[in-house]
Design a protein around this motif. Structure first.
Motif, PDB file in Angstrom:
ATOM      1  N   TYR A 253       0.911  -1.348   0.213  1.00 13.25           N
ATOM      2  CA  TYR A 253       0.198   0.040   0.101  1.00 13.25           C
ATOM      3  C   TYR A 253       0.808   1.381  -0.006  1.00 13.25           C
ATOM      4  O   TYR A 253       0.527   2.121  -0.697  1.00 13.25           O
TER       5      TYR A 253
ATOM      6  N   ARG B 222       0.323   3.903  -2.746  1.00  8.40           N
ATOM      7  CA  ARG B 222      -0.106   5.255  -2.258  1.00  8.40           C
ATOM      8  C   ARG B 222       0.697   6.341  -2.785  1.00  8.40           C
ATOM      9  O   ARG B 222       0.192   7.317  -3.279  1.00  8.40           O
TER      10      ARG B 222
ATOM     11  N   ALA C  54      -0.419   6.435   5.498  1.00  7.38           N
ATOM     12  CA  ALA C  54      -0.011   7.360   4.682  1.00  7.38           C
ATOM     13  C   ALA C  54       1.186   8.372   5.039  1.00  7.38           C
ATOM     14  O   ALA C  54       1.827   8.946   3.924  1.00  7.38           O
TER      15      ALA C  54
END
Length: 197
Positions: free
Chosen positions: A104, A108, A164
């Motif tokens: 991810y 991302r 994130a």
């Protein structure tokens, strides 16, 4: 659905020749690498050059740079959903989560670069992709918390923000990031998420 398939679906008609499909495939790969290296300043000319095609071929195969970037963004998000699906199949919830987390973070960073190049413009399919990704992340966190391998006091939404934050800029406060900086950041985040006996 791949970015190439999305582009072909936008223009119904006869099946394209093999060389036309190869050109589309090269344009998609070139767009992904150009955005990763150039960011928001990517141009159709640069993508065409990287793909080894002329600008005329670019516009015969793709209506606009924005259209190409949109389907690339959707493809990257679909890859993140597929990584989550693979992680959900892992019988070990923590291992599945950590494998997803690594995939991810890399995807991302790429998707954010493409979205930034698009100026944040979204589409209906983009919202579907993001919804699918949110649902998978909620499931992954829930599985790991239910089996006791992840701290239960952290909401799944917080995990989204923690992941994130793993991908960093190349520089901060005069320091240069190490080549494996995101790996190191991810290890620290995972160490903070793992449940202690």
């Amino acid at each position: 659905m791949t970015a190439v398939d999305r582009l072909l679906a936008r223009e119904p008609g006869p099946t394209p020749r093999a060389d036309a499909r190869r050109n589309l495939e090269r344009l998609v790969v070139a767009a992904r690498s150009a955005v990763a290296e150039t960011g928001v300043n990517v141009t159709a000319q640069e993508v065409a050059q990287r793909a080894g095609v002329g600008k005329g071929t670019f516009y015969r195969r793709v209506p606009s740079l924005e259209t190409l970037l949109q389907v690339v963004l959707e493809e990257v998000l679909d890859e993140a959903v597929a990584a989550a699906d693979r992680a959900l199949e892992n019988p070990d919830p923590w291992r599945g989560f950590t494998e997803f987390a690594a995939a991810y973070v890399t995807l991302r960073k790429e998707s954010c670069g493409v979205n930034e190049a698009l100026g944040g413009a979204g589409s209906c399919d983009l919202e579907r992709c993001l919804g699918d990704l949110r649902e998978r992340l909620r499931e992954l966190v829930g599985r790991a918390q239910d089996n006791g391998s992840m701290r239960a006091d952290i909401p799944w939404e917080d995990v989204a923000f923690l992941l994130a934050g793993v991908a960093t800029a190349d520089r901060t406060i005069g320091l240069t990031a190490a080549p494996d900086q995101w790996h190191r950041n991810l290890r620290t985040v995972l160490d903070g998420l793992v449940a202690r006996p």
